[in-house]
Design a protein around this motif. Structure first.
Motif, PDB file in Angstrom:
ATOM      1  N   THR A  79       0.869  -1.171   0.000  1.00 25.42           N
ATOM      2  CA  THR A  79       0.000   0.000   0.000  1.00 25.42           C
ATOM      3  C   THR A  79       0.905   1.220   0.000  1.00 25.42           C
ATOM      4  N   ILE A  80       0.593   2.184  -0.854  1.00 23.38           N
ATOM      5  CA  ILE A  80       1.394   3.406  -0.954  1.00 23.38           C
ATOM      6  C   ILE A  80       0.538   4.581  -0.492  1.00 23.38           C
ATOM      7  N   LEU A  81       1.085   5.362   0.444  1.00 25.12           N
ATOM      8  CA  LEU A  81       0.445   6.603   0.876  1.00 25.12           C
ATOM      9  C   LEU A  81       1.227   7.746   0.241  1.00 25.12           C
ATOM     10  N   LYS A  82       0.573   8.411  -0.707  1.00 25.54           N
ATOM     11  CA  LYS A  82       1.216   9.510  -1.421  1.00 25.54           C
ATOM     12  C   LYS A  82       0.795  10.844  -0.811  1.00 25.54           C
ATOM     13  N   THR A  83       1.779  11.707  -0.571  1.00 23.47           N
ATOM     14  CA  THR A  83       1.512  13.091  -0.209  1.00 23.47           C
ATOM     15  C   THR A  83       1.535  13.880  -1.506  1.00 23.47           C
ATOM     16  N   LEU A  84       0.479  14.623  -1.756  1.00 30.17           N
ATOM     17  CA  LEU A  84       0.309  15.331  -3.028  1.00 30.17           C
ATOM     18  C   LEU A  84       0.692  16.798  -2.900  1.00 30.17           C
ATOM     19  N   PHE A  85       1.421  17.278  -3.903  1.00 32.53           N
ATOM     20  CA  PHE A  85       1.844  18.676  -3.923  1.00 32.53           C
ATOM     21  C   PHE A  85       1.526  19.305  -5.275  1.00 32.53           C
ATOM     22  N   LEU A  86       1.255  20.599  -5.236  1.00 38.78           N
ATOM     23  CA  LEU A  86       1.130  21.415  -6.431  1.00 38.78           C
ATOM     24  C   LEU A  86       2.206  22.487  -6.335  1.00 38.78           C
ATOM     25  N   VAL A  87       2.948  22.672  -7.425  1.00 33.50           N
ATOM     26  CA  VAL A  87       3.997  23.684  -7.474  1.00 33.50           C
ATOM     27  C   VAL A  87       3.734  24.553  -8.697  1.00 33.50           C
ATOM     28  N   LYS A  88       3.696  25.852  -8.481  1.00 31.01           N
ATOM     29  CA  LYS A  88       3.550  26.783  -9.597  1.00 31.01           C
ATOM     30  C   LYS A  88       4.915  27.406  -9.859  1.00 31.01           C
ATOM     31  N   THR A  89       5.337  27.366 -11.107  1.00 27.29           N
ATOM     32  CA  THR A  89       6.633  27.923 -11.476  1.00 27.29           C
ATOM     33  C   THR A  89       6.562  28.545 -12.861  1.00 27.29           C
ATOM     34  N   LYS A  90       7.357  29.577 -13.075  1.00 27.14           N
ATOM     35  CA  LYS A  90       7.452  30.194 -14.397  1.00 27.14           C
ATOM     36  C   LYS A  90       8.565  29.545 -15.216  1.00 27.14           C
ATOM     37  N   GLN A  91       9.335  28.681 -14.574  1.00 25.63           N
ATOM     38  CA  GLN A  91      10.415  27.980 -15.274  1.00 25.63           C
ATOM     39  C   GLN A  91       9.820  26.942 -16.227  1.00 25.63           C
ATOM     40  N   LYS A  92      10.407  26.850 -17.410  1.00 21.95           N
ATOM     41  CA  LYS A  92       9.931  25.847 -18.381  1.00 21.95           C
ATOM     42  C   LYS A  92      11.037  24.905 -18.820  1.00 21.95           C
ATOM     43  N   ASP A  93      12.269  25.340 -18.705  1.00 17.15           N
ATOM     44  CA  ASP A  93      13.395  24.521 -19.155  1.00 17.15           C
ATOM     45  C   ASP A  93      13.735  23.489 -18.098  1.00 17.15           C
ATOM     46  N   ILE A  94      13.648  22.232 -18.474  1.00 17.87           N
ATOM     47  CA  ILE A  94      13.976  21.172 -17.536  1.00 17.87           C
ATOM     48  C   ILE A  94      14.946  20.188 -18.179  1.00 17.87           C
ATOM     49  N   HIS A  95      15.556  19.387 -17.331  1.00 17.66           N
ATOM     50  CA  HIS A  95      16.501  18.357 -17.763  1.00 17.66           C
ATOM     51  C   HIS A  95      16.068  17.059 -17.091  1.00 17.66           C
ATOM     52  N   ILE A  96      15.457  16.179 -17.858  1.00 15.05           N
ATOM     53  CA  ILE A  96      14.921  14.956 -17.274  1.00 15.05           C
ATOM     54  C   ILE A  96      16.031  13.985 -16.875  1.00 15.05           C
ATOM     55  N   SER A  97      15.721  13.173 -15.903  1.00 15.80           N
ATOM     56  CA  SER A  97      16.653  12.167 -15.412  1.00 15.80           C
ATOM     57  C   SER A  97      16.622  10.936 -16.314  1.00 15.80           C
ATOM     58  N   ASP A  98      17.521  10.002 -16.029  1.00 17.81           N
ATOM     59  CA  ASP A  98      17.587   8.762 -16.801  1.00 17.81           C
ATOM     60  C   ASP A  98      16.361   7.870 -16.623  1.00 17.81           C
ATOM     61  N   GLU A  99      15.564   8.124 -15.587  1.00 20.94           N
ATOM     62  CA  GLU A  99      14.397   7.276 -15.379  1.00 20.94           C
ATOM     63  C   GLU A  99      13.221   7.659 -16.285  1.00 20.94           C
ATOM     64  N   HIS A 100      13.392   8.729 -17.065  1.00 20.34           N
ATOM     65  CA  HIS A 100      12.353   9.163 -17.994  1.00 20.34           C
ATOM     66  C   HIS A 100      12.913   9.231 -19.400  1.00 20.34           C
ATOM     67  N   ILE A 101      12.010   9.097 -20.376  1.00 27.43           N
ATOM     68  CA  ILE A 101      12.458   9.158 -21.763  1.00 27.43           C
ATOM     69  C   ILE A 101      11.975  10.421 -22.484  1.00 27.43           C
ATOM     70  N   ASP A 102      11.073  11.170 -21.852  1.00 24.58           N
ATOM     71  CA  ASP A 102      10.558  12.377 -22.485  1.00 24.58           C
ATOM     72  C   ASP A 102       9.797  13.199 -21.446  1.00 24.58           C
ATOM     73  N   PHE A 103       9.495  14.444 -21.830  1.00 22.17           N
ATOM     74  CA  PHE A 103       8.648  15.300 -20.997  1.00 22.17           C
ATOM     75  C   PHE A 103       7.811  16.170 -21.900  1.00 22.17           C
ATOM     76  N   MET A 104       6.741  16.705 -21.354  1.00 25.35           N
ATOM     77  CA  MET A 104       5.931  17.669 -22.091  1.00 25.35           C
ATOM     78  C   MET A 104       5.206  18.587 -21.120  1.00 25.35           C
ATOM     79  N   TRP A 105       4.990  19.795 -21.596  1.00 29.23           N
ATOM     80  CA  TRP A 105       4.084  20.723 -20.937  1.00 29.23           C
ATOM     81  C   TRP A 105       2.790  20.640 -21.731  1.00 29.23           C
ATOM     82  N   THR A 106       1.708  20.345 -21.066  1.00 33.11           N
ATOM     83  CA  THR A 106       0.444  20.199 -21.780  1.00 33.11           C
ATOM     84  C   THR A 106      -0.639  21.019 -21.091  1.00 33.11           C
ATOM     85  N   GLU A 107      -1.604  21.447 -21.872  1.00 29.96           N
ATOM     86  CA  GLU A 107      -2.713  22.218 -21.318  1.00 29.96           C
ATOM     87  C   GLU A 107      -3.459  21.381 -20.288  1.00 29.96           C
ATOM     88  N   VAL A 108      -3.948  22.054 -19.273  1.00 32.54           N
ATOM     89  CA  VAL A 108      -4.656  21.383 -18.186  1.00 32.54           C
ATOM     90  C   VAL A 108      -5.784  20.509 -18.725  1.00 32.54           C
TER      91      VAL A 108
END
Length: 132
Positions: A79-108
């Motif tokens: 059983t996993i208990l997740k604590t949920l967070f929302l972060v608002k940022t104006k930053q858009k440039d990111i550098h993904i880790s090796d555990e991911h193969i892609d990223f996207m910013w998408t409309e809500v």
């Protein structure tokens, strides 16, 4: 019981949510930032660490909005208990880790159609309540 965080990153200028793509041997899927809470860590510190590890974004503690908890029963042994967070940022440039193969910013409005896991669908509804 395993304790983890789930962080939803929102860019108010682009009005977009950041999603990361994971690929396993069986499937690939989009999700928010997720990760385990290490021994001795608060959920807030774990969230800041996971955001940095997975995206390179440096987020201040004051930018975290804790929006609740979500329990996921994976099977009778996990059983996993997740604590949920929302972060608002104006930053858009990111550098993904090796555990991911892609990223996207998408409309809500597009997020529900992109998410694979039911638990992410459910937690995103809590995020929407905070974005309205």
């Amino acid at each position: 019981m395993k304790y983890s965080i789930e962080a939803w990153i929102y860019n108010p200028i682009a009005k977009g949510i950041l999603l990361l793509k994971v690929k396993t041997e069986q499937l690939s899927f989009w999700q928010p930032i997720t990760g385990g809470i290490e021994n001795g860590e608060s959920s807030e510190i774990a969230c800041i660490r996971e955001i940095f590890e997975e995206t390179g974004l440096e987020i201040e503690l004051t930018k975290l909005l804790k929006i609740g908890y979500h329990t996921v029963v994976v099977d009778e042994d996990l059983t996993i208990l997740k604590t949920l967070f929302l972060v608002k940022t104006k930053q858009k440039d990111i550098h993904i880790s090796d555990e991911h193969i892609d990223f996207m910013w998408t409309e809500v409005k597009n997020v529900p159609d992109i998410l694979y896991w039911q638990s992410n669908q459910e937690t995103f509804q809590k995020v929407l309540e905070k974005l309205r």
